[in-house]
Scaffold this motif. Structure first.
Motif, short mmCIF file in Angstrom:
data_model
loop_
_atom_site.label_atom_id
_atom_site.label_comp_id
_atom_site.label_asym_id
_atom_site.label_seq_id
_atom_site.Cartn_x
_atom_site.Cartn_y
_atom_site.Cartn_z
N ALA A 80 47.53 30.03 72.39
CA ALA A 80 48.47 30.81 73.21
C ALA A 80 48.15 30.67 74.69
O ALA A 80 49.05 30.55 75.53
CB ALA A 80 48.43 32.28 72.80
N ARG A 81 46.87 30.69 75.05
CA ARG A 81 46.47 30.54 76.46
C ARG A 81 46.82 29.16 76.98
O ARG A 81 47.29 29.02 78.12
CB ARG A 81 44.97 30.79 76.60
N MET A 82 46.61 28.13 76.16
CA MET A 82 46.97 26.77 76.58
C MET A 82 48.47 26.65 76.80
O MET A 82 48.92 26.08 77.80
CB MET A 82 46.49 25.76 75.54
N ARG A 83 49.24 27.22 75.90
CA ARG A 83 50.71 27.17 76.03
C ARG A 83 51.18 27.95 77.26
O ARG A 83 52.08 27.51 77.97
CB ARG A 83 51.37 27.73 74.78
N ALA A 84 50.60 29.10 77.50
CA ALA A 84 50.99 29.91 78.66
C ALA A 84 50.66 29.19 79.97
O ALA A 84 51.45 29.21 80.90
CB ALA A 84 50.29 31.27 78.61
N CYS A 102 36.53 34.63 77.32
CA CYS A 102 36.15 35.67 76.36
C CYS A 102 37.35 36.16 75.55
O CYS A 102 38.45 36.31 76.09
CB CYS A 102 35.53 36.84 77.11
N ARG A 103 37.11 36.40 74.30
CA ARG A 103 38.15 36.90 73.40
C ARG A 103 38.76 38.19 73.91
O ARG A 103 39.95 38.44 73.76
CB ARG A 103 37.53 37.14 72.02
N TRP A 104 37.97 39.05 74.52
CA TRP A 104 38.43 40.38 74.90
C TRP A 104 38.96 40.47 76.33
O TRP A 104 39.91 41.19 76.59
CB TRP A 104 37.32 41.40 74.70
N CYS A 105 38.31 39.78 77.27
CA CYS A 105 38.71 39.95 78.67
C CYS A 105 39.13 38.66 79.36
O CYS A 105 39.68 38.70 80.45
CB CYS A 105 37.58 40.62 79.46
N GLY A 106 38.86 37.50 78.76
CA GLY A 106 39.29 36.23 79.33
C GLY A 106 38.30 35.59 80.29
O GLY A 106 38.51 34.47 80.73
N GLU A 107 37.21 36.27 80.61
CA GLU A 107 36.22 35.73 81.55
C GLU A 107 35.44 34.59 80.89
O GLU A 107 35.11 34.65 79.72
CB GLU A 107 35.25 36.84 81.98
N GLN A 108 35.15 33.55 81.68
CA GLN A 108 34.40 32.42 81.14
C GLN A 108 32.96 32.82 80.85
O GLN A 108 32.39 33.69 81.50
CB GLN A 108 34.44 31.26 82.12
N ALA A 109 32.36 32.15 79.87
CA ALA A 109 31.02 32.50 79.39
C ALA A 109 29.98 32.47 80.51
O ALA A 109 29.12 33.34 80.58
CB ALA A 109 30.60 31.56 78.26
N GLY A 110 30.05 31.48 81.38
CA GLY A 110 29.06 31.34 82.44
C GLY A 110 29.08 32.45 83.48
O GLY A 110 28.11 32.66 84.20
N HIS A 111 30.18 33.20 83.57
CA HIS A 111 30.32 34.27 84.55
C HIS A 111 30.44 35.65 83.92
O HIS A 111 30.70 36.62 84.60
CB HIS A 111 31.58 34.04 85.40
N HIS A 112 30.25 35.73 82.63
CA HIS A 112 30.62 36.95 81.90
C HIS A 112 29.62 38.09 82.01
O HIS A 112 29.95 39.15 82.49
CB HIS A 112 30.88 36.63 80.43
N GLY A 113 28.39 37.90 81.55
CA GLY A 113 27.44 39.01 81.49
C GLY A 113 27.97 40.08 80.54
O GLY A 113 28.53 39.78 79.51
N ARG A 114 27.83 41.34 80.91
CA ARG A 114 28.39 42.45 80.12
C ARG A 114 29.60 42.95 80.89
O ARG A 114 29.52 43.20 82.09
CB ARG A 114 27.37 43.57 79.94
N ARG A 141 47.35 41.50 80.06
CA ARG A 141 46.27 41.95 80.93
C ARG A 141 46.12 41.11 82.18
O ARG A 141 45.45 41.50 83.10
CB ARG A 141 44.95 41.91 80.17
N HIS A 142 46.71 39.92 82.16
CA HIS A 142 46.51 38.98 83.26
C HIS A 142 47.86 38.52 83.80
O HIS A 142 48.79 38.31 83.02
CB HIS A 142 45.73 37.76 82.78
N HIS A 143 47.95 38.30 85.09
CA HIS A 143 49.17 37.72 85.66
C HIS A 143 49.18 36.22 85.45
O HIS A 143 50.22 35.60 85.42
CB HIS A 143 49.26 38.05 87.16
#
Length: 62
Positions: free
Chosen positions: A48-52, A15-27, A5-7
């Motif tokens: 996996a994100r850390m390795r990527a 976020c587990r679903w979209c990757g956005e950080q909690a402080g900026h997420h909202g809905r 989903r991300h380059h």
């Protein structure tokens, strides 16, 4: 099946679903999950994100 989903890998604790950080997420909306609030990523997603991100830095420095 792997869905990309991300380059650039999202932050490890995005976020587990979209990757956005909690402080900026909202809905937020993603097709696979629909409308959702921030949810903690799984341990496997964090790793996996850390390795990527590390691989991207290493590749860029070469």
């Amino acid at each position: 099946m792997i869905v990309i989903r991300h380059h650039v890998a999202p932050p490890p604790f995005g976020c587990r679903w979209c990757g956005e950080q909690a402080g900026h997420h909202g809905r937020s909306y993603v097709r696979s999950q629909g409308m959702h609030a921030w949810e903690q990523p799984t341990t496997a997603q964090i790793l996996a994100r850390m390795r990527a991100r590390r691989a991207a830095r290493t590749h860029k420095e070469s």
